[in-house]
Structure formats: structure tokens, C-alpha cells
Design a protein around this motif. Structure first.
Motif, mmCIF file in Angstrom:
data_model
loop_
_atom_site.group_PDB
_atom_site.id
_atom_site.type_symbol
_atom_site.label_atom_id
_atom_site.label_comp_id
_atom_site.label_asym_id
_atom_site.label_seq_id
_atom_site.Cartn_x
_atom_site.Cartn_y
_atom_site.Cartn_z
ATOM 1 N N ASP A 295 6.948 -17.101 4.157
ATOM 2 C CA ASP A 295 8.032 -16.453 3.419
ATOM 3 C C ASP A 295 7.455 -15.455 2.408
ATOM 4 O OD1 ASP A 295 10.848 -16.252 2.257
ATOM 5 O OD2 ASP A 295 9.751 -17.061 0.539
ATOM 6 N N ALA A 296 6.427 -15.865 1.685
ATOM 7 C CA ALA A 296 5.794 -14.965 0.712
ATOM 8 C C ALA A 296 5.210 -13.747 1.410
ATOM 9 C CB ALA A 296 4.716 -15.710 -0.074
ATOM 10 N N ALA A 297 4.658 -13.937 2.601
ATOM 11 C CA ALA A 297 4.107 -12.814 3.364
ATOM 12 C C ALA A 297 5.197 -11.814 3.714
ATOM 13 C CB ALA A 297 3.432 -13.331 4.638
ATOM 14 N N ALA A 298 6.348 -12.325 4.141
ATOM 15 C CA ALA A 298 7.453 -11.435 4.495
ATOM 16 C C ALA A 298 7.948 -10.663 3.275
ATOM 17 C CB ALA A 298 8.594 -12.241 5.122
ATOM 18 N N ARG A 299 8.029 -11.329 2.136
ATOM 19 C CA ARG A 299 8.498 -10.651 0.920
ATOM 20 C C ARG A 299 7.463 -9.629 0.430
ATOM 21 N NH1 ARG A 299 13.160 -13.229 -0.547
ATOM 22 N NH2 ARG A 299 13.359 -15.291 0.402
ATOM 23 N N PHE A 300 6.190 -9.967 0.568
ATOM 24 C CA PHE A 300 5.155 -9.018 0.188
ATOM 25 C C PHE A 300 5.249 -7.768 1.064
ATOM 26 C CE2 PHE A 300 0.832 -7.333 0.827
ATOM 27 C CZ PHE A 300 0.513 -6.995 -0.486
ATOM 28 N N PHE A 301 5.425 -7.949 2.360
ATOM 29 C CA PHE A 301 5.584 -6.811 3.279
ATOM 30 C C PHE A 301 6.770 -5.959 2.848
ATOM 31 C CE2 PHE A 301 7.662 -4.935 6.962
ATOM 32 C CZ PHE A 301 6.613 -4.305 7.623
ATOM 33 N N TRP A 302 7.909 -6.602 2.598
ATOM 34 C CA TRP A 302 9.108 -5.862 2.195
ATOM 35 C C TRP A 302 8.837 -5.055 0.935
ATOM 36 C CZ3 TRP A 302 12.318 -5.469 -2.003
ATOM 37 C CH2 TRP A 302 13.593 -4.912 -1.804
ATOM 38 N N GLU A 303 8.161 -5.662 -0.014
ATOM 39 C CA GLU A 303 7.869 -4.997 -1.283
ATOM 40 C C GLU A 303 6.988 -3.769 -1.062
ATOM 41 O OE1 GLU A 303 8.906 -4.755 -5.087
ATOM 42 O OE2 GLU A 303 9.308 -6.599 -3.992
ATOM 43 N N GLN A 304 5.954 -3.941 -0.251
ATOM 44 C CA GLN A 304 5.046 -2.820 -0.003
ATOM 45 C C GLN A 304 5.744 -1.673 0.708
ATOM 46 O OE1 GLN A 304 1.737 -2.855 -1.265
ATOM 47 N NE2 GLN A 304 2.785 -4.581 -2.235
ATOM 48 N N VAL A 305 6.558 -1.996 1.696
ATOM 49 C CA VAL A 305 7.218 -0.943 2.480
ATOM 50 C C VAL A 305 8.281 -0.239 1.650
ATOM 51 C CG1 VAL A 305 8.666 -0.475 4.506
ATOM 52 C CG2 VAL A 305 6.705 -2.024 4.696
ATOM 53 N N THR A 306 9.084 -0.983 0.892
ATOM 54 C CA THR A 306 10.196 -0.343 0.185
ATOM 55 C C THR A 306 9.757 0.401 -1.062
ATOM 56 O OG1 THR A 306 10.707 -2.378 -1.049
ATOM 57 C CG2 THR A 306 11.884 -2.022 1.040
ATOM 58 N N THR A 307 8.678 -0.024 -1.705
ATOM 59 C CA THR A 307 8.279 0.621 -2.956
ATOM 60 C C THR A 307 7.154 1.621 -2.791
ATOM 61 O OG1 THR A 307 6.692 -1.118 -3.561
ATOM 62 C CG2 THR A 307 8.974 -1.394 -4.292
ATOM 63 N N ARG A 308 6.292 1.453 -1.769
ATOM 64 C CA ARG A 308 5.122 2.324 -1.636
ATOM 65 C C ARG A 308 5.152 3.193 -0.398
ATOM 66 N NH1 ARG A 308 0.306 -0.292 -0.818
ATOM 67 N NH2 ARG A 308 -0.880 1.322 -1.899
ATOM 68 N N ARG A 309 5.998 2.858 0.578
ATOM 69 C CA ARG A 309 5.921 3.538 1.858
ATOM 70 C C ARG A 309 7.245 4.153 2.313
ATOM 71 N NH1 ARG A 309 1.197 2.528 4.367
ATOM 72 N NH2 ARG A 309 -0.140 0.894 3.510
ATOM 73 N N SER A 310 8.277 4.045 1.496
ATOM 74 C CA SER A 310 9.591 4.570 1.864
ATOM 75 C C SER A 310 9.959 5.740 0.969
ATOM 76 C CB SER A 310 10.664 3.480 1.749
ATOM 77 O OG SER A 310 10.410 2.424 2.649
ATOM 78 N N VAL A 311 10.612 6.727 1.563
ATOM 79 C CA VAL A 311 11.067 7.891 0.805
ATOM 80 C C VAL A 311 12.481 7.633 0.304
ATOM 81 C CG1 VAL A 311 9.530 9.513 1.954
ATOM 82 C CG2 VAL A 311 11.776 9.030 2.958
#
Length: 798
Positions: A295-311
């Protein structure tokens, strides 16, 4: 995606890192959902932009013929297709994938109340399930699928030859669409036979993989396999048989999961939409097993994609791949911007994460991406769907046409409108969450509640909620205080009286009381104009009103392939690129710009204009409107925020760079985007000892032999241009075109830190030997390695 509250990403990342450390020793953690999204059958859209898009989707779906979608399944079952299969991706290796999407789309459109008066969608869904059952009954082992050469392929896999999947176009990914379609036909639309077909298919998959070692499974999962882990988790949720949960865990790709569990972002250069469905699977398995690390892995992924990799509009990736979060130049310049499928899957991941943690930031992202990417990807004038949404200033999107384009984003595109109501509301033990401000009506039969939301948002900065109740009942209404509403500006009126609430931006305001039939609420949602940089912190910015990305229309000239045909690459906007230096830059600062965006009431609500500080000759200024309302037009959604001094220094340099790039682009006959999955598949990559990776922000490919096939496009004279790294040394290789030696290239590390291009004239004999106008190019090692290759293209010669 950077939110208006700029501090949130860094705080969230810090908190998440702490959580990962705290959980590092945990293997099991209770993960029971504390809220659930209402079924689509409980929510009805009212009149508005989303209902209009759903109507356009209905027209598109009705233009498709189920018998043609099912043709690959009958062929693979040894039955005669009733009608010819469709072309495009449906006949070049991904045969049958659209049928699964279509089943899911039918199911959601039926459940959401968008079926026709004649119940045509229900008729089609039932017919397709019946036909798939017939195909399955014709199989000796319960298999049903449209993957070309299915029997030989799966026999090889079962025997342990898992490398054979690389000789097919992502077969597990293809098959996942069938699994998902059958599950949705049963779970969402209530077709009981779909459950039977689904379980038999899962039993087939369990048998095919039962003799594979864990190492063989992980080797096979290196190829894109869609959401197979999620699929088996869904079968477990239907049957409660542990073997399906074990299978879901076996389909969890450790090469992605392990770094995420350690809180490591190793996503740069990876094919983006290959990874997102895996993470959805991680979260599904975590919820079923109580695995806190997953679960923590999934949330970490979401955080990285939405804050660092999304326009700003919520999308991510360039040419289907995650770019370096420290450098968005590649996305800025590319015609292949964020892919719609990625955002479709990010929303599904967001739904799963919200179920166990009702944090408003999940809804903030969902809203941003839903309006500005998902809704914007639907053409309501000529119904069709978008694959790539470029952020390159002055470029455009192309739209699919029924019976011609069968891209992955057509499949998820058809699914999206039926799912528009999925996240508006959620049910908790103590009440109801109002996540989104869409005109809609919720029916909660258990509470005897009908909640109606009437709004013209975003044209109106408020929404109205009214209740019909069988009897008075106490519960809590959790209304989202969006990140884009300032602290103290959010207000709720109940029956005309303002109620005291305790909320901050990106939180939920809880209103608990005994509710009675006829109670009414007005929620005030005053919007601000904000400015957001690209995630790399560069001077390229987007302008938003509330959560809505604003765009300028930049004309309709030269939109080649605007309505896409059936060509393999027709999902790409191949028309000429507008020189970036020909488009407006903004002579302002990030602090001043929001005040310089003025309402333009003559053009209507949500129209704005920038009249001052524009670094081009536009006396009328820049007219802005919601991006989701802009169709069939070139556009600008990011602007260079600069000063007169910077503009003067950069203009000449940037203009020269642009002229070189555009001239090269015009001269390009065909190009392999090296190291990217789909372009290399399209160009029939073969070789020995092949490896790929990232260096200095660019993808490379090398090996003992690397081979691509490129299209001359009718040219009788051409050059091969290859990009190399000036840091590579000690490598020598021969270059052939149609087996004619063109040159021997040695890389000696003579240009440290730089990339450089070398051109090789294609011999006339090689062109004469072209079959179907194609040139097969080979790089064959003489010393150490052939490559690294960073770009390979054919250029026409004058």
C-alpha cells in the motif's frame, strides 16, 4: 502536477518518507476500506459538459459493429468469423483488445443510465458475452482471446519458454482487456454468464503459469502485461478462492514493486502506462492481504507521478515514457505529449487509494485530471478520442474516427464517459462524501436518500445540493474544500443560513445533523487565478482558474490528420510544428501574472484575456478559455515567463535551434524513437545482446546487433542519420542498409558531455533492394558494442 498550494508536494513527500520508514518492518497491516464509491447505477449525470460528452460517446459506440470486434476471438477458437475483423491495431498484432474495452464501456454506460431507449447497449453486451462463451466452449482448455497465434504462443509459455511473449505484441496486456471486460460485464452490468466465462479463463491462466518458476514469471512480466494482477484480485473478490489471490501476487512485478517499497523513484525512462496498471494491482492486492508495504508503495508511486511527473492538466509522460522530472524540455518540444490512457489509469489508482484514506488531495488531483485531460480528450463535434495531448505551444491533437482508429486510448476513451459519475460521491459509515462538483443525482437506497447536485460549475462559482429522504436521519455530509479555494473563502449555507465549518484548502468540511427531506445547501466555491510552473521549476507556466486549465486558441491551419484515419501512426499529430519563438511569451513574473489575467465578459463566462506584457505583436492580447472546451484547434497551454532582457538574449539562440529542429523534422521520412517500446515494435526491432537505458536525459539502445526497418515513403534518395553520445568510447560497428555496407563507425569519446549526429548516404543499390519501400538498417559489432544509438531516422535528400 503542481497544485496552487505550492508547499503541499514537499510536505507530502516528507510525510510519506516517514511513513515508509515506520512501516519498513511491517508485512501485514489492516487495510479495510473506510469508504466506498457508490456504484455507477446509483449516480445519474444531469445536463452539463459531462452529459454532452457521454452522448457523443454513445454515438461513437453505436457506430461500431460487435461482430467485427469479435472476429479475432472466433478465429483463434477455430470458428469462422461472422464479419471481417477491423483494421488498424485490431489486425496488426493487438487483435481483440478493443472488444474488452468495449465490454467495459458498455457495462459502465448501461449502469450510468446512458443506454438507448431500445436498450441497444444491453443487447450488445449480452450478445458479446454469449459469443465469447461460444468461443470458450470451442476451446479444449477454457481459453478465450484474440491474440494472434494463441495456441502456439500459450503452449510455449506453459512449457517454460516465456521469452516467446516478446515475439507477440504484448499478449498478456491484450488478454487483460478481455479479463477486465468480462469482470465489468458481470460486476457492473450484472451479466451472470460473464462471471462463468471469467472464472474459466482465470483457471486457464492459472494452469498455463502453474509450472513456471518465480524467476520465469518475473522474466515474463518484464514485457507490458496490463493489469493482470488486478484482474486476478478481482476474480478472487468474486470467488474468494485463494488460488486467484496467489496468482495476483505472482503477477506482481518485483522490478517495479521492490524499489517503490523502498521509497525509490526509478521511473525515469520507463514506459509510463505499463507501470500504472501494475501499481493498481499492488494496491488491490494490498487491500485484500493487508500488506502495508505494498500500500505504501502504491501511495509513493502516486505521489511521485502527481507531484513530480504530471503537468498542469494532470497528464504525464512524453512519447509514452516517464521523462526526467528535472527536465521537461523534451515534453515541451515533442508532438507526443501525455497519453490519455495514463490519466485514465491514474484516476483508477486514485479511486483505490481514496477508499482507505479519504484525503482531499486525492479528489483535488482527480478533479484536475478529469476536467482538463479526460473530458478534454473527447471530441463532441465529431465524436472521437485523443491519444497524445502535446504541451508544445501551437501544436494540436488528433481525434479517432469510428471503425478506423483502434488505439488503446480509443478503448479507454470509450470507457471514460460511463465512468464520469464514479468519483462524485463516496459512502462512509457515518455519511456521504461530496468529492466533485458535477451536476448529478445520487440515490442511496440504504439511507433512503436522494441527493441532487445542481450546478453550472465552473461557469458558476457555487453548487446547490438538495435532499429527498424517506424519513429524517442523522449523518455527516463531508464536502470537499478544494485546494483552489482560499482559507476562509469556502462557505456552506443550509436552508439559507450559513453554518460554522472548520476546514482548510484541500480538506473536507464535515456537517453533521439530522437531515430532513427538502433540506437545501449552497456551497460557495470562489475561484482564483493561479500560475503554475512545469514541475522542473523552469520558466514555462500554465494559467488556471480554480482547477480549470486555460488555453489560447491558435488557429486551425495545417492540422494534418486532425480526424485520424486507419494508418498505424495516425494517432500522432504529424502536421508542421509551429516555431516556439513565433508564439507569445509573457513579460511578467509568477507573482504578477495572475493579476494580469482579466475577465473578458464579452466572450462569456470563464473567458479571460491578457492584454499587457506580451512579447509578440498581438494588440488584441491573448484570449483564454477552458482547455476542455477547445476542440479541433491548435492551442497554447504553457507560456514562457520571461523578461525583456532574457527574451532578447534567448530569442536569437532559440530561433536558430528551432529552425534547425524544424528543418530536420520536415526532412524526416521515418524515425525510430530509440529505447521506446512502441516505436521499436513498429520498426520491427531485432538483434542480439540488446540493452536499453537512459543517459543524460535521453534513451539509448545498444547490442551486438541492432536492427530496425524504416519506411522510405517513396523517396529515391535518402540519408540515414544517427545520434550518438560523445562520451561513448571503445566501440566500433558496421552499418548496413538492406545488407549493403554503408560505413564503419568508431566511437572514441571525443565529444564529452555532448550528443552529435552522423549522416550516412543510403546506397542506390540498397534503395533498389527495398521491399515494399522499406529499408532494413543493421548495426553490427566489430569491437565491444554496436551503439549506443540515441536516435535513428531516414532523411530525404534534395
Amino acid at each position: 502536477m503542481k497544485r496552487a498550494a505550492k508547499v503541499l508536494p514537499s510536505i507530502a513527500t516528507t510525510l510519506l518518507s516517514s511513513l515508509l520508514i515506520a512501516q519498513s518492518s511491517l508485512t501485514r497491516l489492516p487495510m479495510s476500506p473506510t469508504a466506498s464509491l457508490y456504484p455507477l447505477s446509483s449516480v445519474r449525470l444531469l445536463s452539463g459538459p459531462f452529459s454532452a460528452a457521454a452522448a457523443a460517446n454513445s454515438a461513437y459506440m453505436l457506430a461500431l459493429d460487435p461482430d467485427r470486434l469479435l472476429a479475432p476471438f472466433r478465429r483463434e477458437a477455430g470458428l469462422t468469423p461472422r464479419k471481417p475483423a477491423y483494421g488498424n491495431w485490431e489486425s496488426i498484432g493487438l487483435d481483440g483488445h478493443t472488444a474488452g474495452h468495449y465490454l467495459s464501456a458498455l457495462a459502465s454506460m448501461i449502469a450510468a443510465g446512458h443506454d438507448t431507449k431500445q436498450h441497444e447497449f444491453r443487447h450488445r453486451l449480452d450478445k458479446m458475452v454469449e459469443e465469447l462463451a461460444v468461443c470458450q466452449d470451442a476451446s479444449p482448455d477454457g481459453y478465450v482471446g484474440g491474440v494472434p497465434g494463441s495456441r502456439e504462443l500459450w503452449r510455449n509459455v506453459a512449457a517454460g519458454n516465456v521469452a516467446v511473449v516478446w515475439k507477440s505484441w504484448v499478449p498478456w496486456y491484450n488478454l487483460h482487456k478481455t479479463f477486465a471486460g468480462l469482470y465489468d460485464a458481470y460486476h457492473v452490468a450484472g451479466n451472470a454468464k460473464a462471471r462463468t466465462v471469467l472464472i474459466r479463463l482465470a483457471d486457464w491462466a492459472e494452469k498455463v503459469t502453474s509450472q513456471l518458476s518465480d524467476a520465469q514469471m518475473q522474466q515474463m512480466l518484464d514485457q507490458e502485461h496490463g493489469g493482470m494482477a488486478e484482474a486476478f484480485a478481482d476474480v478472487y473478490s468474486v470467488t474468494h478462492e485463494k488460488k486467484y489471490l496467489r496468482l495476483a501476487e505472482r503477477f506482481s512485478h518485483r522490478a517495479i514493486l521492490d524499489p517503490l517499497e523502498r521509497g525509490e523513484d526509478r521511473l525515469t525512462g520507463l514506459h509510463a502506462n505499463t507501470q500504472i496498471p501494475k501499481v493498481i494491482g499492488f494496491e488491490k492486492v494490498a487491500n485484500l492481504t493487508g500488506n502495508g508495504k505494498e500500500d505504501a508503495a502504491a501511495r509513493f508511486f502516486w505521489e511521485q507521478v502527481t507531484t513530480r511527473r504530471s503537468v498542469a492538466f494532470g497528464g504525464n509522460s512524453v512519447s509514452e515514457h516517464f521523462n526526467d522530472p528535472k527536465d521537461f524540455r523534451g515534453m515541451l518540444e515533442n508532438r507526443e505529449g501525455p497519453e490519455t490512457c495514463n490519466t485514465y489509469n491514474m484516476l483508477r489508482l486514485t479511486e483505490a487509494l481514496f477508499a482507505t484514506r479519504q484525503e482531499a488531495r486525492y479528489a483535488d488531483f482527480y478533479e484536475r485530471a478529469l476536467y482538463n485531460h479526460i473530458l478534454a480528450s473527447m471530441n463532441t463535434t465529431h465524436p472521437g478520442f485523443v491519444y497524445f495531448t502535446p504541451i508544445r505551444p501551437g501544436h494540436y491533437r488528433v481525434y479517432s474516427q469510428p471503425e478506423q482508429g483502434f488505439w488503446c486510448c480509443v478503448g479507454t476513451g470509450m470507457e471514460n464517459p460511463g465512468r464520469y459519475g464514479q468519483f462524485i460521491y463516496a459512502r462512509s459509515n457515518d455519511g456521504v462524501f461530496v468529492n466533485l462538483f458535477l451536476p448529478s443525482e445520487l440515490t442511496d437506497s440504504e439511507r433512503g436518500l436522494r441527493l441532487r447536485q445542481e450546478t453550472k460549475f465552473p461557469d458558476a462559482e457555487h453548487t446547490n445540493l438538495s435532499m429527498r429522504l424517506v424519513k429524517p436521519i442523522r449523518f455527516t455530509l463531508h464536502i470537499r474544500h478544494p485546494a483552489w479555494v482560499a482559507k476562509g473563502a469556502f462557505a456552506v449555507m443550509v436552508n439559507g443560513r450559513r453554518v460554522k465549518i472548520n476546514s482548510a484548502p484541500s480538506s473536507f468540511a464535515a456537517i453533521s445533523r439530522v437531515w430532513k427531506s427538502g433540506d437545501r445547501m449552497e456551497v460557495m466555491l470562489p475561484m482564483r487565478t493561479t500560475v503554475e510552473r512545469l514541475p522542473d521549476g523552469s520558466d514555462w507556466v500554465s494559467i488556471l482558474r480554480g482547477p480549470i486549465v486555460l488555453a489560447s486558441a491558435e488557429g486551425t491551419k495545417d492540422q494534418t490528420g486532425l480526424l485520424a484515419g486507419a494508418g498505424r501512426g495516425d494517432h500522432i499529430a504529424h502536421g508542421p510544428l509551429t516555431p516556439i519563438d513565433h508564439l507569445p511569451a509573457l513579460l511578467s513574473s509568477i507573482d504578477r501574472l495572475s493579476d494580469e489575467v482579466k475577465p473578458d465578459p464579452r466572450r462569456g463566462r470563464m473567458h479571460f484575456r491578457i492584454s499587457a506584457g506580451i512579447a509578440t505583436d498581438r494588440p488584441e492580447g491573448i484570449a483564454l478559455q477552458p482547455f476542455f472546451r477547445l476542440e479541433e484547434s491548435r492551442y497554447q497551454i504553457v507560456w514562457d515567463l520571461t523578461t525583456k532582457e532574457k527574451q532578447a538574449r534567448n530569442l536569437a539562440r532559440r530561433g536558430e535551434e528551432e529552425r534547425i529542429k524544424l528543418a530536420r523534422d520536415v526532412a524526416t521520412l521515418d524515425r525510430v524513437v530509440v529505447g521506446e517500446q512502441q516505436p521499436e515494435v513498429d520498426h520491427r526491432m531485432e538483434g542480439e545482446g540488446l540493452e536499453a537505458g537512459m543517459y543524460n536525459g535521453r534513451r539509448w539502445r545498444h547490442g551486438k546487433r541492432v536492427q530496425y526497418t524504416l519506411d522510405l515513403k517513396g523517396a529515391t534518395a535518402a540519408e540515414l542519420e544517427v545520434t550518438y553520445s560523445g562520451d561513448d568510447s571503445g566501440r566500433t560497428f558496421d552499418i548496413y542498409a538492406n545488407e549493403v555496407l554503408l560505413a564503419t563507425q568508431a566511437l572514441k569519446g571525443e565529444r564529452p558531455g555532448a550528443f552529435f549526429e552522423v549522416r550516412y548516404r543510403i546506397a542506390a543499390s540498397a534503395i533498389a533492394a527495398a521491399v515494399d519501400g522499406k529499408v532494413t538498417v543493421q548495426f553490427v559489432v566489430k569491437q565491444n558494442l554496436a551503439g549506443g544509438l540515441y536516435d535513428v531516422r531516414l532523411l530525404k535528400m534534395n
